[in-house]
Every structure is written in structure tokens, then in C-alpha cells.
Design a protein around this motif. Structure first.
Motif, PDB file in Angstrom:
ATOM      1  N   GLN A 125       0.811  -1.216   0.000  1.00  0.00           N
ATOM      2  CA  GLN A 125       0.000   0.000   0.000  1.00  0.00           C
ATOM      3  C   GLN A 125       0.848   1.272   0.000  1.00  0.00           C
ATOM      4  OE1 GLN A 125      -2.934  -1.586  -1.056  1.00  0.00           O
ATOM      5  NE2 GLN A 125      -3.741   0.253  -0.152  1.00  0.00           N
TER       6      GLN A 125
ATOM      7  N   HIS B 140      -4.938   0.993  -9.155  1.00  0.00           N
ATOM      8  CA  HIS B 140      -5.711  -0.235  -9.316  1.00  0.00           C
ATOM      9  C   HIS B 140      -5.033  -1.423  -8.622  1.00  0.00           C
ATOM     10  CE1 HIS B 140      -8.976  -2.516 -11.022  1.00  0.00           C
ATOM     11  NE2 HIS B 140      -8.125  -3.416 -11.482  1.00  0.00           N
TER      12      HIS B 140
ATOM     13  N   PHE C 106      -5.892  -1.045  -5.108  1.00  0.00           N
ATOM     14  CA  PHE C 106      -7.286  -1.456  -4.930  1.00  0.00           C
ATOM     15  C   PHE C 106      -7.371  -2.962  -4.694  1.00  0.00           C
ATOM     16  CE2 PHE C 106     -10.937  -3.472  -6.918  1.00  0.00           C
ATOM     17  CZ  PHE C 106     -11.992  -2.883  -6.251  1.00  0.00           C
ATOM     18  N   HIS C 107      -6.704  -3.736  -5.543  1.00  0.00           N
ATOM     19  CA  HIS C 107      -6.766  -5.190  -5.405  1.00  0.00           C
ATOM     20  C   HIS C 107      -6.068  -5.673  -4.144  1.00  0.00           C
ATOM     21  CE1 HIS C 107      -9.063  -6.414  -8.828  1.00  0.00           C
ATOM     22  NE2 HIS C 107      -8.395  -5.542  -9.590  1.00  0.00           N
ATOM     23  N   ASN C 108      -5.018  -4.972  -3.725  1.00  0.00           N
ATOM     24  CA  ASN C 108      -4.385  -5.307  -2.458  1.00  0.00           C
ATOM     25  C   ASN C 108      -5.357  -5.049  -1.309  1.00  0.00           C
ATOM     26  OD1 ASN C 108      -1.931  -4.109  -0.260  1.00  0.00           O
ATOM     27  ND2 ASN C 108      -2.062  -6.235  -0.908  1.00  0.00           N
ATOM     28  N   GLY C 109      -6.062  -3.918  -1.364  1.00  0.00           N
ATOM     29  CA  GLY C 109      -7.079  -3.623  -0.355  1.00  0.00           C
ATOM     30  C   GLY C 109      -8.183  -4.660  -0.359  1.00  0.00           C
ATOM     31  N   GLN C 110      -8.583  -5.078  -1.547  1.00  0.00           N
ATOM     32  CA  GLN C 110      -9.603  -6.121  -1.677  1.00  0.00           C
ATOM     33  C   GLN C 110      -9.134  -7.408  -1.003  1.00  0.00           C
ATOM     34  OE1 GLN C 110     -10.184  -7.342  -5.736  1.00  0.00           O
ATOM     35  NE2 GLN C 110     -12.120  -8.358  -5.298  1.00  0.00           N
ATOM     36  N   THR C 111      -7.890  -7.781  -1.232  1.00  0.00           N
ATOM     37  CA  THR C 111      -7.343  -8.996  -0.640  1.00  0.00           C
ATOM     38  C   THR C 111      -7.283  -8.878   0.881  1.00  0.00           C
ATOM     39  OG1 THR C 111      -6.054  -9.414  -2.629  1.00  0.00           O
ATOM     40  CG2 THR C 111      -5.354 -10.550  -0.641  1.00  0.00           C
TER      41      THR C 111
ATOM     42  N   MET D 209      -9.173  -7.038   2.808  1.00  0.00           N
ATOM     43  CA  MET D 209     -10.530  -7.092   3.344  1.00  0.00           C
ATOM     44  C   MET D 209     -11.124  -8.501   3.248  1.00  0.00           C
ATOM     45  SD  MET D 209     -11.303  -4.237   4.734  1.00  0.00           S
ATOM     46  CE  MET D 209      -9.685  -4.552   5.416  1.00  0.00           C
ATOM     47  N   LEU D 210     -10.764  -9.239   2.215  1.00  0.00           N
ATOM     48  CA  LEU D 210     -11.194 -10.630   2.125  1.00  0.00           C
ATOM     49  C   LEU D 210     -10.662 -11.413   3.322  1.00  0.00           C
ATOM     50  CD1 LEU D 210     -12.507 -12.990   0.570  1.00  0.00           C
ATOM     51  CD2 LEU D 210     -10.322 -13.278  -0.601  1.00  0.00           C
TER      52      LEU D 210
ATOM     53  N   TYR E  34      -7.938 -17.701   2.359  1.00  0.00           N
ATOM     54  CA  TYR E  34      -6.944 -16.632   2.152  1.00  0.00           C
ATOM     55  C   TYR E  34      -5.602 -17.222   1.724  1.00  0.00           C
ATOM     56  CZ  TYR E  34      -4.107 -12.507   3.192  1.00  0.00           C
ATOM     57  OH  TYR E  34      -3.242 -11.453   3.114  1.00  0.00           O
TER      58      TYR E  34
END
Length: 140
Positions: free
Chosen positions: A34, A42, A45-50, A52-53, A85
Motif C-alpha cells: 500500500q 488499481h 485497490f486489489h491489495n485492499g480487496q485482498t 478485506m477478504l 486466504y
């Protein structure tokens, strides 16, 4: 089944908080994710998505483990939630152009036993989940 429950809980918490800590909070590793100015929005974004998953899987696994009656099916559901995960991390290199670290950080990341640290920790977490399931399933 109590030992299995706590092993799964440990992996769930590690998956839920580990990603956030390593990718966004701990300066030495966050600068590779991050906090990396070379990463386009973008990618972040996908790192944040991961991350949060991982957090959501942790919360669901802990709810299943501690709010529902302790049965083998609930343990297996929680184990699957905790493992998702790490399974996704182990499967990510199947996609072309992926790497365990960006080239500018390759020398900074340890490779115990010649294995990228993220891969090794994911394999260890998977092993803990498998041990937890085996302890719960195999009659003693």
C-alpha cells in the motif's frame, strides 16, 4: 475438538490481521504494498480487496467457531473460511506475470529453505489447518 478449534482460530486471525499488518501498517513491508509509490491505484485497490477478504474470512470463521454449537461440520466450515486466504495466495502464481515480490524488493524478502517467505507462511498456515481438521476427524 477444542485444540482444533483454537488452531483454526489462530490461522483465521493470522490471515485476517496479518495481511493488513504486513501490507498496510508495518513500514518495512507496507512500503512494498500500500505504501509503494510505484504501484498504480488499481494494484492498491486489489491489495485492499485482498486484505478485506482476509478480514471478512477471519470474522466469519470466528463467528462460526465461537457463536455456533461446536460440531465437526461447523469446524470444517470455519477451517475452510480460514484457509481460503492462504489457498488463494498459493494459487496466485498460476496467473501469468505474477511474482512473490516486486523486483526492487526481491533481495529484501527472506527465502528460508529457498522458499519465498509469503509462500512458506501460507504453507505453514495450510499445514496448521490440515492438522486441526485431522485432529477433529481422526478417531482417537
Amino acid at each position: 475438538m477444542l485444540i482444533s478449534k483454537w488452531l483454526v482460530a489462530f490461522v483465521a486471525v493470522y490471515g485476517g490481521l496479518g495481511g493488513v499488518l504486513f501490507d498496510a501498517v508495518i513500514p518495512a513491508t507496507a512500503r512494498q504494498h500500500q505504501g509503494n509509490p510505484a504501484w498504480p491505484p488499481h494494484a492498491k485497490f486489489h491489495n485492499g480487496q485482498t486484505m478485506m477478504l482476509g478480514v471478512l474470512n477471519m470474522v466469519l470463521a470466528l463467528v462460526v467457531l465461537f457463536a455456533l454449537p461446536p460440531t465437526l461440520p461447523t469446524l470444517l466450515v470455519a477451517a475452510a473460511l480460514a484457509e481460503i486466504y492462504f489457498a488463494s495466495m498459493l494459487l496466485a502464481p498460476l496467473f501469468p506475470g505474477t511474482a512473490w515480490s516486486d523486483p526492487e524488493f526481491a533481495d529484501l524478502n527472506p527465502h528460508p529453505l529457498g522458499i519465498p517467505i509469503q509462500k512458506l507462511l501460507s504453507l505453514l498456515a495450510t499445514g496448521v489447518v490440515l492438522v486441526a481438521v485431522a485432529l477433529a476427524v481422526v478417531p482417537r
